[in-house]
Design a protein around this motif. Structure first.
Motif, PDB file in Angstrom:
ATOM      1  N   PHE A 140      30.187 -47.693 -30.932  1.00  0.00           N
ATOM      2  CA  PHE A 140      31.514 -47.616 -30.213  1.00  0.00           C
ATOM      3  C   PHE A 140      32.744 -47.422 -31.000  1.00  0.00           C
ATOM      4  O   PHE A 140      32.634 -47.858 -32.240  1.00  0.00           O
ATOM      5  CB  PHE A 140      31.665 -49.018 -29.308  1.00  0.00           C
ATOM      6  CG  PHE A 140      32.400 -50.324 -30.083  1.00  0.00           C
ATOM      7  CD1 PHE A 140      33.670 -50.295 -29.949  1.00  0.00           C
ATOM      8  CD2 PHE A 140      31.311 -51.017 -30.830  1.00  0.00           C
ATOM      9  CE1 PHE A 140      34.219 -51.515 -30.542  1.00  0.00           C
ATOM     10  CE2 PHE A 140      32.196 -52.205 -31.435  1.00  0.00           C
ATOM     11  CZ  PHE A 140      33.439 -52.444 -31.470  1.00  0.00           C
ATOM     12  N   SER A 141      33.570 -46.629 -30.647  1.00  0.00           N
ATOM     13  CA  SER A 141      34.905 -46.446 -31.342  1.00  0.00           C
ATOM     14  C   SER A 141      35.947 -47.335 -30.817  1.00  0.00           C
ATOM     15  O   SER A 141      36.462 -47.175 -29.763  1.00  0.00           O
ATOM     16  CB  SER A 141      35.133 -44.996 -31.163  1.00  0.00           C
ATOM     17  OG  SER A 141      36.595 -44.791 -31.667  1.00  0.00           O
ATOM     18  N   PRO A 142      36.435 -48.420 -31.601  1.00  0.00           N
ATOM     19  CA  PRO A 142      37.379 -49.244 -31.184  1.00  0.00           C
ATOM     20  C   PRO A 142      38.805 -48.582 -31.002  1.00  0.00           C
ATOM     21  O   PRO A 142      39.703 -49.334 -30.350  1.00  0.00           O
ATOM     22  CB  PRO A 142      37.489 -50.385 -32.226  1.00  0.00           C
ATOM     23  CG  PRO A 142      36.861 -49.608 -33.355  1.00  0.00           C
ATOM     24  CD  PRO A 142      35.735 -48.576 -33.087  1.00  0.00           C
ATOM     25  N   ALA A 143      38.879 -47.391 -31.706  1.00  0.00           N
ATOM     26  CA  ALA A 143      40.164 -46.935 -31.635  1.00  0.00           C
ATOM     27  C   ALA A 143      40.505 -46.164 -30.314  1.00  0.00           C
ATOM     28  O   ALA A 143      41.400 -45.849 -29.719  1.00  0.00           O
ATOM     29  CB  ALA A 143      40.345 -45.953 -32.765  1.00  0.00           C
ATOM     30  N   THR A 144      39.442 -45.215 -29.813  1.00  0.00           N
ATOM     31  CA  THR A 144      39.271 -44.525 -28.816  1.00  0.00           C
ATOM     32  C   THR A 144      38.722 -44.936 -27.403  1.00  0.00           C
ATOM     33  O   THR A 144      38.751 -44.570 -26.070  1.00  0.00           O
ATOM     34  CB  THR A 144      38.655 -43.208 -28.904  1.00  0.00           C
ATOM     35  OG1 THR A 144      37.256 -43.274 -29.244  1.00  0.00           O
ATOM     36  CG2 THR A 144      39.485 -42.480 -30.235  1.00  0.00           C
ATOM     37  N   GLY A 145      37.839 -46.111 -27.583  1.00  0.00           N
ATOM     38  CA  GLY A 145      36.951 -46.647 -26.452  1.00  0.00           C
ATOM     39  C   GLY A 145      35.699 -45.977 -26.174  1.00  0.00           C
ATOM     40  O   GLY A 145      35.209 -46.095 -24.986  1.00  0.00           O
ATOM     41  N   ARG A 146      35.214 -44.935 -26.744  1.00  0.00           N
ATOM     42  CA  ARG A 146      34.121 -44.133 -26.796  1.00  0.00           C
ATOM     43  C   ARG A 146      32.673 -45.089 -26.961  1.00  0.00           C
ATOM     44  O   ARG A 146      32.842 -45.950 -28.137  1.00  0.00           O
ATOM     45  CB  ARG A 146      34.352 -42.924 -27.654  1.00  0.00           C
ATOM     46  CG  ARG A 146      35.212 -41.691 -27.020  1.00  0.00           C
ATOM     47  CD  ARG A 146      34.602 -41.182 -25.798  1.00  0.00           C
ATOM     48  NE  ARG A 146      35.733 -40.205 -25.485  1.00  0.00           N
ATOM     49  CZ  ARG A 146      35.576 -39.350 -24.300  1.00  0.00           C
ATOM     50  NH1 ARG A 146      34.387 -39.560 -23.531  1.00  0.00           N
ATOM     51  NH2 ARG A 146      36.464 -38.658 -24.129  1.00  0.00           N
ATOM     52  N   GLU A 147      31.806 -44.876 -26.170  1.00  0.00           N
ATOM     53  CA  GLU A 147      30.706 -45.604 -26.402  1.00  0.00           C
ATOM     54  C   GLU A 147      29.286 -44.768 -26.444  1.00  0.00           C
ATOM     55  O   GLU A 147      29.380 -43.805 -25.678  1.00  0.00           O
ATOM     56  CB  GLU A 147      30.312 -46.728 -25.612  1.00  0.00           C
ATOM     57  CG  GLU A 147      30.213 -46.520 -24.211  1.00  0.00           C
ATOM     58  CD  GLU A 147      29.787 -47.742 -23.301  1.00  0.00           C
ATOM     59  OE1 GLU A 147      28.749 -47.833 -23.241  1.00  0.00           O
ATOM     60  OE2 GLU A 147      30.745 -48.471 -22.706  1.00  0.00           O
ATOM     61  N   LEU A 148      28.134 -45.057 -27.040  1.00  0.00           N
ATOM     62  CA  LEU A 148      26.845 -44.460 -27.020  1.00  0.00           C
ATOM     63  C   LEU A 148      25.732 -45.468 -27.195  1.00  0.00           C
ATOM     64  O   LEU A 148      25.899 -46.171 -28.205  1.00  0.00           O
ATOM     65  CB  LEU A 148      26.892 -43.198 -27.966  1.00  0.00           C
ATOM     66  CG  LEU A 148      25.840 -42.170 -27.848  1.00  0.00           C
ATOM     67  CD1 LEU A 148      25.541 -41.610 -26.359  1.00  0.00           C
ATOM     68  CD2 LEU A 148      25.660 -41.788 -29.105  1.00  0.00           C
ATOM     69  N   SER A 149      24.761 -45.275 -26.426  1.00  0.00           N
ATOM     70  CA  SER A 149      23.341 -45.986 -26.824  1.00  0.00           C
ATOM     71  C   SER A 149      22.174 -45.127 -26.925  1.00  0.00           C
ATOM     72  O   SER A 149      22.159 -44.314 -25.942  1.00  0.00           O
ATOM     73  CB  SER A 149      23.314 -47.266 -25.678  1.00  0.00           C
ATOM     74  OG  SER A 149      23.279 -46.749 -24.485  1.00  0.00           O
TER      75      SER A 149
END
Length: 337
Positions: A164-173
């Protein structure tokens, strides 16, 4: 208003709330309205962020753990909250993430009754090279470093990775089954798994062991609520700016979740500095908070026991005032039983 379900009630009766907790009915007082200060609102916001991050991680790891214990959600959220607190600079209102900031998650068990570290005695190593996450699993000696429970003779390990990207809120699993393992004495050769790991992301890896009894090509599952080894085996941060504008169609693979955004995100490519003391809370405050939590838990247990005794005495026909004197509960509470 309370609702009756069989012999049990759920809901509010006056100032008392009845609810189910760990397969038992408990009674607790209604929470009083508290006026929040600016600081308590900020603290609540940080808790909300930690809760969201923990929740999204759990969802991302779901294919790797089949059974969790009753305290897992709270334990996991608490650990993530402690990580965010350690990265938080209160005066500047920023969070600084180092490559090893999330190492505290390593060893976390999704089920305390069946820890991964009780069945899998291998250190999985993570590294990031040229924005690639490398997961290295060394040689494994069967059964010395990889235990099999009774009746199991076959195991399919499954790895799950959550970014996850704490700066943008993007996530992937992403998930991957490793080579199946039998319980025959042998040496499994080392493996290396590689995933992309964009800059500005936190990468956390979980491993679950799915055991079976294999006979005539038919697999009978062995895992259960009491035995399902799984846990977090690695965590690493790739510092930098998340390349949202340069990812093209690859960006569509990354879900967007506003709750994952961490205010004032800063990345550092050095190791986490060792602080002499926690700047966010003093030792006295930490001790007081622990004592208050322990007292609250003890009071709840005592009240639960008193209510149980009072209910039994009432069934025997004792007067409410006598029950109140015997249990320490208020007469109004006895009348509502």
């Amino acid at each position: 208003m309370a609702i009756r379900k069989g012999k049990e009630y759920t809901g509010a009766i006056g100032d008392v709330i009845w609810r189910k907790y760990r397969k038992r009915m408990i009674a607790q007082s209604k929470a009083k309205r508290v006026k929040q200060t600016i600081e308590t609102k900020k603290s609540a916001t940080r808790f909300g962020i930690a809760s969201t991050i923990a929740g999204r991680m759990r969802q991302g790891f779901r294919p790797s753990y089949s059974h969790k214990d009753g305290t897992m959600v709270n334990r996991f959220t608490t650990t993530v909250r402690s990580i965010l607190d350690s990265c938080f600079d209160k005066p500047a209102n920023t969070h600084t993430f180092y490559p090893d900031s999330f190492n505290r998650l390593i060893g976390f068990a999704f089920n305390e009754k069946s820890k991964l570290t009780d069945s899998f005695f291998v250190n999985i190593k993570l590294s990031i090279e040229d924005d690639a996450l490398r997961i290295r699993i060394p040689d494994i000696a069967i059964p010395v470093q990889f235990n099999f429970p009774a009746r199991a003779n076959y195991c399919v390990p499954r790895i799950s990775v959550f970014w996850f990207s704490p700066a943008t809120g993007r996530e992937l699993s992403r998930h991957r089954e490793l080579n199946a393992v039998s319980n025959e004495k042998s040496i499994l050769p080392a493996q290396e798994i590689i995933f992309e790991a964009p800059k500005g992301t936190v990468c956390v890896v979980a491993l679950g062991l799915n055991y079976y009894y294999l006979r005539n090509d038919i697999k009978t599952p062995i895992n259960s609520e009491k035995f399902a080894p799984s846990g977090i085996c690695g965590a690493i941060v790739n510092p930098g700016e998340f390349p949202e504008k340069d990812m093209g169609k690859e960006l569509y693979k990354w879900a967007s979740h506003a709750g994952l955004k961490v205010p004032g995100t800063i990345f550092s490519d050095t190791s986490t500095p060792i602080l002499e003391e926690d700047p966010g809370i003093t030792a006295e405050e930490a001790m007081l908070a622990t004592e208050m939590a322990q007292k609250k838990e003890l009071d709840a247990a005592k009240n639960e026991k008193a209510v149980e005794v009072a209910r039994n005495l009432k069934m025997l026909g004792l007067a409410d005032i006598d029950i109140a004197n015997a249990t320490g509960l208020a007469v109004e509470e006895i009348e509502r039983l």
